[in-house]
Design a protein around this motif. Structure first.
Motif, PDB file in Angstrom:
ATOM      1  N   ALA A   1       0.841  -1.194   0.000  1.00  0.00           N
ATOM      2  CA  ALA A   1       0.000   0.000   0.000  1.00  0.00           C
ATOM      3  C   ALA A   1       0.879   1.249   0.000  1.00  0.00           C
ATOM      4  O   ALA A   1       1.948   1.256   0.606  1.00  0.00           O
ATOM      5  N   PRO A   2       0.442   2.310  -0.677  1.00  0.00           N
ATOM      6  CA  PRO A   2       1.228   3.549  -0.672  1.00  0.00           C
ATOM      7  C   PRO A   2       1.238   4.199   0.717  1.00  0.00           C
ATOM      8  O   PRO A   2       0.318   4.002   1.505  1.00  0.00           O
ATOM      9  N   VAL A   3       2.287   4.947   0.977  1.00  0.00           N
ATOM     10  CA  VAL A   3       2.374   5.698   2.227  1.00  0.00           C
ATOM     11  C   VAL A   3       2.317   7.181   1.856  1.00  0.00           C
ATOM     12  O   VAL A   3       3.074   7.642   0.998  1.00  0.00           O
ATOM     13  N   LEU A   4       1.398   7.902   2.479  1.00  0.00           N
ATOM     14  CA  LEU A   4       1.238   9.321   2.165  1.00  0.00           C
ATOM     15  C   LEU A   4       1.662  10.158   3.352  1.00  0.00           C
ATOM     16  O   LEU A   4       1.359   9.834   4.497  1.00  0.00           O
ATOM     17  N   ASN A   5       2.367  11.227   3.058  1.00  0.00           N
ATOM     18  CA  ASN A   5       2.834  12.125   4.106  1.00  0.00           C
ATOM     19  C   ASN A   5       2.319  13.541   3.821  1.00  0.00           C
ATOM     20  O   ASN A   5       2.804  14.224   2.925  1.00  0.00           O
ATOM     21  N   GLU A   6       1.309  13.922   4.584  1.00  0.00           N
ATOM     22  CA  GLU A   6       0.661  15.222   4.406  1.00  0.00           C
ATOM     23  C   GLU A   6       1.668  16.335   4.722  1.00  0.00           C
ATOM     24  O   GLU A   6       2.363  16.260   5.726  1.00  0.00           O
ATOM     25  N   THR A   7       1.715  17.341   3.866  1.00  0.00           N
ATOM     26  CA  THR A   7       2.695  18.419   4.091  1.00  0.00           C
ATOM     27  C   THR A   7       1.985  19.771   4.213  1.00  0.00           C
ATOM     28  O   THR A   7       2.201  20.660   3.404  1.00  0.00           O
ATOM     29  N   LEU A   8       1.141  19.900   5.212  1.00  0.00           N
ATOM     30  CA  LEU A   8       0.447  21.178   5.397  1.00  0.00           C
ATOM     31  C   LEU A   8       1.449  22.262   5.789  1.00  0.00           C
ATOM     32  O   LEU A   8       2.357  22.016   6.583  1.00  0.00           O
ATOM     33  N   PRO A   9       1.307  23.457   5.241  1.00  0.00           N
ATOM     34  CA  PRO A   9       2.300  24.499   5.522  1.00  0.00           C
ATOM     35  C   PRO A   9       2.145  25.056   6.947  1.00  0.00           C
ATOM     36  O   PRO A   9       1.037  25.166   7.452  1.00  0.00           O
ATOM     37  N   ASP A  10       3.272  25.365   7.535  1.00  0.00           N
ATOM     38  CA  ASP A  10       3.253  26.034   8.833  1.00  0.00           C
ATOM     39  C   ASP A  10       4.381  27.058   8.835  1.00  0.00           C
ATOM     40  O   ASP A  10       5.378  26.915   9.532  1.00  0.00           O
ATOM     41  N   PRO A  11       4.241  28.093   8.009  1.00  0.00           N
ATOM     42  CA  PRO A  11       5.356  29.032   7.845  1.00  0.00           C
ATOM     43  C   PRO A  11       5.513  29.935   9.064  1.00  0.00           C
ATOM     44  O   PRO A  11       4.572  30.110   9.837  1.00  0.00           O
ATOM     45  N   ALA A  12       6.708  30.499   9.207  1.00  0.00           N
ATOM     46  CA  ALA A  12       6.915  31.521  10.240  1.00  0.00           C
ATOM     47  C   ALA A  12       6.066  32.732   9.859  1.00  0.00           C
ATOM     48  O   ALA A  12       5.849  32.991   8.676  1.00  0.00           O
ATOM     49  N   PRO A  13       5.580  33.481  10.847  1.00  0.00           N
ATOM     50  CA  PRO A  13       4.748  34.645  10.529  1.00  0.00           C
ATOM     51  C   PRO A  13       5.510  35.658   9.683  1.00  0.00           C
ATOM     52  O   PRO A  13       6.736  35.784   9.804  1.00  0.00           O
ATOM     53  N   ALA A  14       4.784  36.335   8.826  1.00  0.00           N
ATOM     54  CA  ALA A  14       5.427  37.294   7.925  1.00  0.00           C
ATOM     55  C   ALA A  14       4.621  38.578   7.885  1.00  0.00           C
ATOM     56  O   ALA A  14       3.403  38.571   8.091  1.00  0.00           O
ATOM     57  N   VAL A  15       5.319  39.681   7.644  1.00  0.00           N
ATOM     58  CA  VAL A  15       4.650  40.949   7.387  1.00  0.00           C
ATOM     59  C   VAL A  15       5.056  41.409   5.995  1.00  0.00           C
ATOM     60  O   VAL A  15       6.244  41.453   5.674  1.00  0.00           O
ATOM     61  N   VAL A  16       4.069  41.708   5.173  1.00  0.00           N
ATOM     62  CA  VAL A  16       4.348  42.200   3.826  1.00  0.00           C
ATOM     63  C   VAL A  16       3.989  43.684   3.800  1.00  0.00           C
ATOM     64  O   VAL A  16       2.833  44.057   4.016  1.00  0.00           O
ATOM     65  N   PHE A  17       5.004  44.504   3.567  1.00  0.00           N
ATOM     66  CA  PHE A  17       4.804  45.952   3.498  1.00  0.00           C
ATOM     67  C   PHE A  17       4.516  46.384   2.068  1.00  0.00           C
ATOM     68  O   PHE A  17       4.878  45.694   1.109  1.00  0.00           O
ATOM     69  N   GLY A  18       3.899  47.542   1.968  1.00  0.00           N
ATOM     70  CA  GLY A  18       3.789  48.179   0.660  1.00  0.00           C
ATOM     71  C   GLY A  18       2.789  47.549  -0.285  1.00  0.00           C
ATOM     72  O   GLY A  18       2.929  47.647  -1.501  1.00  0.00           O
ATOM     73  N   VAL A  19       1.766  46.893   0.270  1.00  0.00           N
ATOM     74  CA  VAL A  19       0.767  46.266  -0.600  1.00  0.00           C
ATOM     75  C   VAL A  19      -0.194  47.343  -1.114  1.00  0.00           C
ATOM     76  O   VAL A  19      -0.778  48.089  -0.329  1.00  0.00           O
ATOM     77  N   ARG A  20      -0.319  47.411  -2.414  1.00  0.00           N
ATOM     78  CA  ARG A  20      -1.227  48.398  -2.999  1.00  0.00           C
ATOM     79  C   ARG A  20      -2.682  47.938  -2.838  1.00  0.00           C
ATOM     80  O   ARG A  20      -2.957  46.736  -2.893  1.00  0.00           O
ATOM     81  N   PRO A  21      -3.588  48.896  -2.677  1.00  0.00           N
ATOM     82  CA  PRO A  21      -4.995  48.522  -2.441  1.00  0.00           C
ATOM     83  C   PRO A  21      -5.594  47.622  -3.528  1.00  0.00           C
ATOM     84  O   PRO A  21      -6.417  46.766  -3.223  1.00  0.00           O
ATOM     85  N   CYS A  22      -5.194  47.771  -4.793  1.00  0.00           N
ATOM     86  CA  CYS A  22      -5.762  46.896  -5.827  1.00  0.00           C
ATOM     87  C   CYS A  22      -5.352  45.448  -5.533  1.00  0.00           C
ATOM     88  O   CYS A  22      -6.126  44.513  -5.748  1.00  0.00           O
ATOM     89  N   ASP A  23      -4.142  45.275  -5.017  1.00  0.00           N
ATOM     90  CA  ASP A  23      -3.661  43.917  -4.742  1.00  0.00           C
ATOM     91  C   ASP A  23      -4.289  43.324  -3.487  1.00  0.00           C
ATOM     92  O   ASP A  23      -4.556  42.127  -3.426  1.00  0.00           O
ATOM     93  N   SER A  24      -4.528  44.168  -2.485  1.00  0.00           N
ATOM     94  CA  SER A  24      -5.171  43.614  -1.287  1.00  0.00           C
ATOM     95  C   SER A  24      -6.625  43.280  -1.598  1.00  0.00           C
ATOM     96  O   SER A  24      -7.176  42.312  -1.066  1.00  0.00           O
ATOM     97  N   ARG A  25      -7.228  44.037  -2.500  1.00  0.00           N
ATOM     98  CA  ARG A  25      -8.588  43.678  -2.920  1.00  0.00           C
ATOM     99  C   ARG A  25      -8.549  42.374  -3.724  1.00  0.00           C
ATOM    100  O   ARG A  25      -9.513  41.611  -3.728  1.00  0.00           O
ATOM    101  N   GLY A  26      -7.437  42.110  -4.382  1.00  0.00           N
ATOM    102  CA  GLY A  26      -7.257  40.823  -5.066  1.00  0.00           C
ATOM    103  C   GLY A  26      -7.244  39.679  -4.062  1.00  0.00           C
ATOM    104  O   GLY A  26      -7.834  38.624  -4.299  1.00  0.00           O
ATOM    105  N   LEU A  27      -6.588  39.920  -2.927  1.00  0.00           N
ATOM    106  CA  LEU A  27      -6.546  38.894  -1.873  1.00  0.00           C
ATOM    107  C   LEU A  27      -7.939  38.548  -1.368  1.00  0.00           C
ATOM    108  O   LEU A  27      -8.236  37.400  -1.073  1.00  0.00           O
ATOM    109  N   VAL A  28      -8.782  39.567  -1.280  1.00  0.00           N
ATOM    110  CA  VAL A  28     -10.153  39.314  -0.826  1.00  0.00           C
ATOM    111  C   VAL A  28     -10.845  38.359  -1.802  1.00  0.00           C
ATOM    112  O   VAL A  28     -11.574  37.451  -1.397  1.00  0.00           O
ATOM    113  N   ARG A  29     -10.584  38.531  -3.099  1.00  0.00           N
ATOM    114  CA  ARG A  29     -11.169  37.644  -4.108  1.00  0.00           C
ATOM    115  C   ARG A  29     -10.625  36.218  -3.933  1.00  0.00           C
ATOM    116  O   ARG A  29     -11.345  35.249  -4.061  1.00  0.00           O
ATOM    117  N   GLN A  30      -9.319  36.109  -3.660  1.00  0.00           N
ATOM    118  CA  GLN A  30      -8.718  34.784  -3.432  1.00  0.00           C
ATOM    119  C   GLN A  30      -9.332  34.127  -2.198  1.00  0.00           C
ATOM    120  O   GLN A  30      -9.629  32.940  -2.191  1.00  0.00           O
TER     121      GLN A  30
END
Ligand SMILES: Cc1cc2nc3c(=O)[nH]c(=O)nc-3n(C[C@H](O)[C@H](O)[C@H](O)COP(=O)(O)OP(=O)(O)OC[C@H]3O[C@@H](n4cnc5c(N)ncnc54)[C@H](O)[C@@H]3O)c2cc1C
Ligand code: SF4
Ligand code: SF4
Ligand code: FES
Lengths: 274, 345
Positions: free
Chosen positions: B76-105
């Motif tokens: 039988a195959p063995v599966l290893n789930e790789t859910l992300p657990d990244p270190a916290p990040a802050v992204v500066f300088g996001v333009r409003p059109c792009d943050s509105r894109g995030l809302v769509r995502q």
């Protein structure tokens, strides 16, 4: 649905039946979940079958929901994944995730006459409805099955179809005459016209190649079937199965979530991009 | 919470956020701006034009491993789930059109089923926006799709550049937390500061942008024009490169495939990668049947998804007017012109 919908459950192949041989071979796989870790499904739903190293394919669950011990899938060898599946043996383990999609509204059809019209591999998606209707025979009116293959060697579920006779009207067809064939010769839509099932109190459920479905619907309309009396399934390319990857998008719908089952009344309002 | 930060103290604030990975737009090449890790906070300047790549990759990376598999023949195959657990990040300088894109995502990756990979990252990324003051580029049209140069949707913090200072507004508890970490660096905004911000926002809104007439009627008109020959005509020059979708802050389509590392025993990763409706094999079945065979039908899909289907499903356009698909299309296919022609009654 499991917590992580992308992660398949494991299913062991318990039996393999060769339905159709040749270049476009069809095999029916009976799959039992490993560790009792399965899922329930409704008529019309499908599942993503994985062969690791090859990928995943969306396949209709061809067994009825009341069968709990296994799920059955009838798979045509077409590409990379399905060829790999055809190379597997009894005992091999594959990935299965699902169930995906909506369902045939079988409960709403109580007391109605049911007419099934299938072509080629298209018997698989509607087979759970046939099985359910036969099991609950008393709840439905007359049951008729039209089914056609290219040749007599392309008829899937041959034995099961023969066993239905008596309880159910079965009309088989092949495209061109062969020696010893006493059924209909010609395309499925034409066979339907010859037998001309009545539209009164009936529901027609059709599945097969897109071109067949198109003519079947046209013929059913000529026989007086209204748009909301005709059901079919559509088969768009799929990857995620959960409305995220965008692949199966048709109009505002994601076929993996809003389909694959559609009444013609609903389907004809979508762009014809399937 | 509205605060003021001296420009000279931006680096000091970033310095206090060292429990997070920090990103900010930086010049990657001649005139190519992209989000880069902040290695020297003193060099960060938040007066960049729009980045080439939107910030969607922080939560929806171009390639992501869903799980690893391994299978010994006959077992039988063995599966290893790789859910992300990244270190916290802050992204500066996001333009409003792009943050509105995030809302769509967010809508796509949350509706009906919460995508654990997307949300695993989303929970760890804080977005600090930057209102636009300078006149927009020739292809910006955020105002025409319900946004504005100071829109707040999708952001945790909105910064507005004023004379020698930033006005910094916390929009979420995560944002407020970030400001609290700055401590004394921040002063409360006075009524004169607030008036200055309002003035700056109003000035930015007054810059002319490309208009879309009657946005409310676009969806209906696109539906009516579904069979128009103009789709093929307008798509004639398209080379199907997919840039318009890969660089769009709202596009979310992906492929899932197996990357094999060793074939016996079979070992590899199941990965998802960005994909696009602009490629012919996006919809092509193995049989060769392709429901969207022509360039015109694929252009139609892109535009109708953004201005018709998404509106039908979620009551908002799936385009925030960032202008990337217009500026960066190698053959000059222009979504505003398409909408002007086929989205007008
Ligand atoms: C709702 C639904 C139910 C289906 N039920 C059945 C069934 O019961 N029996 C059966 O034999 N086939 C069924 N199919 C078709 C089956 O999924 C494809 O034929 C199969 O994926 C293509 O073969 P492959 O994976 O070997 O091809 P590859 O060349 O390996 O294809 C790569 C990928 O392309 C996609 N793809 C290619 N062709 C199709 C297609 N026609 N439809 C959907 N995706 C495609 C798949 O995502 C596949 O993983 C169904 C498809 C859908 C969408
Ligand atoms: S960027 Fe332009 S050329 Fe490339 S796929 Fe999009 S419309 Fe076509
Ligand atoms: S469609 Fe074009 S203008 Fe609209 S958000 Fe996407 S890339 Fe930007
Ligand atoms: S298969 Fe991904 S959206 Fe339907």
């Amino acid at each position: 649905m499991s917590q992580n919908a992308y992660l398949p459950k494991l299913g062991r192949i318990a039996a393999i039946k060769e339905e159709v041989a040749g270049a476009r071979a069809i095999k029916t796989f009976r799959i039992e979940f490993v560790n009792g870790d399965g899922f329930e499904h409704d008529c019309g739903q499908c599942a993503m079958i994985s062969v690791f190293g090859k990928g995943e394919s969306m396949i209709s669950i061809a067994s009825a929901p009341h069968i709990k011990d296994y799920k059955q899938f009838s798979i045509m060898r077409t590409g990379r994944v399905t060829t790999a599946l055809h190379d597997l043996n009894v005992g091999d383990v594959v990935g299965v995730r699902g169930p995906y999609g909506n369902k045939f509204p079988v409960k709403d059809w109580k007391g109605k006459n049911l007419i099934f019209i299938g072509g080629g591999c298209g018997l698989a998606p509607i087979w759970p409805v046939v099985q359910t209707a036969v099991k609950d025979r008393g709840q439905f009116g007359k049951i008729t099955v039209f089914y056609g293959g290219r040749s007599s060697r392309d008829i899937m579920y041959r034995n099961e179809l023969e066993k239905l006779r008596g309880d159910v009207d079965v009309h088989l067809s092949i495209d061109a005459q062969e020696e010893g064939w006493d059924g209909y010769c010609g395309f499925v839509p034409a066979n339907v016209m010859t037998k001309a099932p009545k539209a009164d109190n009936a529901i027609a459920i059709t599945c097969g190649p897109p071109i067949m479905i198109k003519y079947v619907i046209q013929n059913l309309k000529d026989l007086g079937f209204e748009d909301d009396m005709i059901y079919t399934t559509i088969e768009n390319k799929m990857k995620c199965g959960i409305g995220k990857c965008g692949r199966c998008n048709v109009g505002k719908d994601y076929v993996c979530v809003n389909g694959p089952v559609y009444s013609w009344a609903a389907l004809k309002d979508l762009p014809q991009e399937y | 919470m509205e605060k003021m930060l001296n420009k000279a103290d931006l680096a000091a604030w970033m310095g206090k956020l060292d429990s997070h990975r920090l990103f900010s737009p930086a010049l990657e090449d001649e005139d190519v701006w992209n989000y880069m890790p902040v290695d020297d906070a003193a060099k960060v300047q938040l007066n960049h034009p729009n980045t080439v790549r939107p910030p969607k990759g922080f939560v929806f990376p171009q390639r992501e491993v869903l799980y690893e598999y391994s299978q010994v023949p006959g077992e039988a195959p063995v599966l290893n789930e790789t859910l992300p657990d990244p270190a916290p990040a802050v992204v500066f300088g996001v333009r409003p059109c792009d943050s509105r894109g995030l809302v769509r995502q967010d809508i796509v990756f949350t509706k009906e089923y919460e995508d654990p990979y997307y949300h695993g990252r989303r929970a760890k990324v804080i977005y600090v926006g930057q209102a636009c003051n300078a006149p927009p580029s020739a292809n910006c049209f955020c105002m025409s799709v319900g946004g504005s140069p100071s829109a707040e949707d999708g952001l945790d913090v909105l910064m507005t550049e004023l004379d020698g200072k930033y006005h910094v507004k916390a929009l979420t508890p995560r944002g407020a937390d970030l400001l609290a970490k700055g401590g004394d660096l921040f002063k409360d905004a006075q009524s004169s500061d607030k008036a200055a911000v309002e003035k700056a926002h109003a000035q930015a809104k007054a810059h002319p942008q490309r208009p879309i007439k009657d946005l409310g009627k676009v969806a209906g008109a696109l539906k009516a024009n579904f069979d128009s020959p103009a789709w093929d005509e307008m798509a004639k020059a398209c080379i199907g490169c997919g840039i318009c979708t890969f660089l769009c802050p709202t596009c979310h389509c992906f492929d899932i495939s197996d990357e094999v590392k060793c074939s016996s025993p079979c070992k590899g990763e199941r990965v998802r990668t960005w994909d696009t409706c602009q490629f012919p094999d996006f919809t092509m079945h193995t049989s060769g049947h392709n429901p969207r065979e022509t360039l015109g039908s694929r252009l139609r899909q892109r535009v109708c998804h953004k201005f018709l289907y998404f509106v039908e499903n979620h009551d908002t356009q799936q385009c925030t007017g960032c202008g990337r698909c217009v500026s960066l299309c190698p053959v000059g296919i222009d979504i505003v012109s398409v909408v002007e022609r086929l989205g007008q009654p």
